[in-house]
Design a protein around this motif. Structure first.
Motif, PDB file in Angstrom:
ATOM      1  N   LYS A 217       0.823  -1.203   0.000  1.00 16.56           N
ATOM      2  CA  LYS A 217       0.000   0.000   0.000  1.00 16.56           C
ATOM      3  C   LYS A 217       0.864   1.264   0.000  1.00 16.56           C
ATOM      4  O   LYS A 217       1.823   1.378   0.752  1.00 16.56           O
ATOM      5  N   HIS A 218       0.496   2.200  -0.873  1.00 20.23           N
ATOM      6  CA  HIS A 218       1.239   3.456  -0.984  1.00 20.23           C
ATOM      7  C   HIS A 218       0.319   4.527  -1.552  1.00 20.23           C
ATOM      8  O   HIS A 218      -0.710   4.226  -2.170  1.00 20.23           O
ATOM      9  N   THR A 219       0.651   5.772  -1.345  1.00 21.31           N
ATOM     10  CA  THR A 219      -0.112   6.868  -1.923  1.00 21.31           C
ATOM     11  C   THR A 219       0.255   6.998  -3.394  1.00 21.31           C
ATOM     12  O   THR A 219       1.432   6.951  -3.751  1.00 21.31           O
ATOM     13  N   VAL A 220      -0.745   7.176  -4.245  1.00 16.23           N
ATOM     14  CA  VAL A 220      -0.480   7.230  -5.680  1.00 16.23           C
ATOM     15  C   VAL A 220       0.354   8.458  -6.017  1.00 16.23           C
ATOM     16  O   VAL A 220       0.358   9.459  -5.302  1.00 16.23           O
ATOM     17  N   SER A 221       1.045   8.371  -7.142  1.00 14.79           N
ATOM     18  CA  SER A 221       1.928   9.445  -7.566  1.00 14.79           C
ATOM     19  C   SER A 221       1.139  10.710  -7.900  1.00 14.79           C
ATOM     20  O   SER A 221      -0.042  10.663  -8.266  1.00 14.79           O
ATOM     21  N   GLY A 222       1.827  11.824  -7.812  1.00 14.94           N
ATOM     22  CA  GLY A 222       1.191  13.094  -8.108  1.00 14.94           C
ATOM     23  C   GLY A 222       0.746  13.222  -9.550  1.00 14.94           C
ATOM     24  O   GLY A 222      -0.105  14.047  -9.876  1.00 14.94           O
ATOM     25  N   ASN A 223       1.316  12.413 -10.455  1.00 23.83           N
ATOM     26  CA  ASN A 223       0.928  12.496 -11.861  1.00 23.83           C
ATOM     27  C   ASN A 223      -0.188  11.530 -12.233  1.00 23.83           C
ATOM     28  O   ASN A 223      -0.518  11.381 -13.403  1.00 23.83           O
ATOM     29  N   SER A 224      -0.784  10.876 -11.243  1.00 24.62           N
ATOM     30  CA  SER A 224      -1.907   9.968 -11.504  1.00 24.62           C
ATOM     31  C   SER A 224      -3.217  10.748 -11.397  1.00 24.62           C
ATOM     32  O   SER A 224      -3.975  10.618 -10.422  1.00 24.62           O
ATOM     33  N   ARG A 225      -3.496  11.578 -12.383  1.00 24.75           N
ATOM     34  CA  ARG A 225      -4.617  12.498 -12.315  1.00 24.75           C
ATOM     35  C   ARG A 225      -5.967  11.780 -12.303  1.00 24.75           C
ATOM     36  O   ARG A 225      -6.923  12.247 -11.691  1.00 24.75           O
ATOM     37  N   ALA A 226      -6.048  10.663 -13.020  1.00 24.96           N
ATOM     38  CA  ALA A 226      -7.330   9.972 -13.126  1.00 24.96           C
ATOM     39  C   ALA A 226      -7.851   9.536 -11.767  1.00 24.96           C
ATOM     40  O   ALA A 226      -9.045   9.646 -11.477  1.00 24.96           O
ATOM     41  N   TYR A 227      -6.943   9.016 -10.920  1.00 24.93           N
ATOM     42  CA  TYR A 227      -7.360   8.614  -9.579  1.00 24.93           C
ATOM     43  C   TYR A 227      -7.949   9.784  -8.812  1.00 24.93           C
ATOM     44  O   TYR A 227      -8.988   9.684  -8.155  1.00 24.93           O
ATOM     45  N   ARG A 228      -7.288  10.910  -8.859  1.00 27.69           N
ATOM     46  CA  ARG A 228      -7.708  12.074  -8.088  1.00 27.69           C
ATOM     47  C   ARG A 228      -9.055  12.594  -8.582  1.00 27.69           C
ATOM     48  O   ARG A 228      -9.912  12.971  -7.775  1.00 27.69           O
ATOM     49  N   LEU A 229      -9.236  12.602  -9.904  1.00 27.45           N
ATOM     50  CA  LEU A 229     -10.510  13.057 -10.446  1.00 27.45           C
ATOM     51  C   LEU A 229     -11.644  12.100 -10.079  1.00 27.45           C
ATOM     52  O   LEU A 229     -12.743  12.535  -9.719  1.00 27.45           O
TER      53      LEU A 229
END
Length: 305
Positions: A217-229
């Protein structure tokens, strides 16, 4: 004129033992995704080729699943091309009938003093189960089918999207794409996902599992925009990879959760069906589901090409 001895075709591989049968390279002793549950309404049958074997999968009139080798023991005709009344399958060639347990129940052209009689004929069967909206078939010795079926955690009762594409390659090559993070920024370059310039050093930790390994388990990368949206924030994600070719990802912000299950099922040595199934508890399904489906289809097609 009577034919006292009808020839019987019986390609039975029920004595398969171990992981490799006849040097095929296939992994036996595992459950494989064969279809989505919605494809099998009561009194329907479908044909699949799994690990080079023709398989008939059906749902009887009461809603129970069954699976038989899709070759009539008489002349090898595909039984799935015949009729099914919800309780028995009729071969389209000579009308031999079979119950959902594989037992022959009728041979119209035979007299009572001829052999074989229906009681002498048994089609091969396969263990089959439904789980979290998917139909799984066990390929291997039936007495080993007590092994567990892969499951997604948390939101497994919320199947939203199932797609499948046939990759024209071996299962080994198909699986490689599931485990290769470096291709994402190139094969799947997108303003919603990431591009060539977004490649950056990353550090992950990994742990062994009984049938594979886990990206912890880890926090997704800052460039993973789809997850954040999609999930409304930066989620934590965990990914497991297991034999015979199953990838399960869970991403959650605590409030909203997404799970994806990708399963590779070999059709033969040069074709692999890749199933991608998505589960989530994000609201707004009527609007979200069509968009997510199109994006997922594009991803699979990019990998397939």
């Amino acid at each position: 004129m009577k034919d006292n001895d009808l020839p019987v075709f019986n390609k039975d591989t029920s004595d398969t033992v171990g992981l490799d049968h006849d040097s095929s390279g296939y992994l036996y002793g595992f459950w494989y995704v064969a279809a989505a549950s919605r494809e099998l309404k009561p009194s329907t049958i479908v044909h699949r080729t799994l690990l080079g074997e023709p398989v008939l999968i059906g749902c009887d009139s009461s809603g129970s699943l069954f699976a038989l080798q899709d070759t009539c023991p008489h002349r090898g005709t595909l039984l799935s091309r015949g009729g099914f009344d919800g309780s028995e399958i009729e071969c389209p060639y000579h009308g031999w009938r079979f119950t959902t347990t594989g037992q022959c129940s009728a041979i119209p052209s035979q007299f009572s003093d001829q052999r074989p009689q229906p009681k002498d004929i048994q089609a091969k069967t396969y263990p089959v189960k439904e789980s979290q909206g998917l139909v799984w078939v066990f390929m291997g010795p039936p007495d080993e089918s007590s092994t567990s079926i892969p499951k997604v955690p948390s939101v497994g009762d919320r199947l939203q999207v199932h797609i499948c594409r046939t990759f024209h390659c071996s299962i080994d090559l198909a699986i490689t794409g599931l485990m290769d993070p470096a291709h994402g920024a190139f094969v799947h370059a997108s303003s919603l996902w990431r591009g060539h310039k977004d490649v950056q050093p990353k550090e992950k930790s990994f742990s062994p599992t009984p049938l594979g390994w886990r990206m912890d388990k880890h926090t997704v990368s800052g460039n993973s925009r789809a997850y954040r949206l999609f999930l409304g924030g930066a989620p934590e994600t965990e990914i497991t990879y297991s034999l015979p070719g199953v990838r399960i990802e869970q991403a959650t912000t605590g409030r909203f959760t997404y799970c994806g299950l990708t399963a590779c099922t070999p059709v033969n040595k040069t074709k692999t069906d890749v199933h991608h199934i998505m589960y989530w508890n994000v609201p707004g399904n009527l609007l979200i589901r069509p968009l997510v489906r199109q994006i997922a289809l594009r991803f699979l097609e990019q990998d397939a090409n």
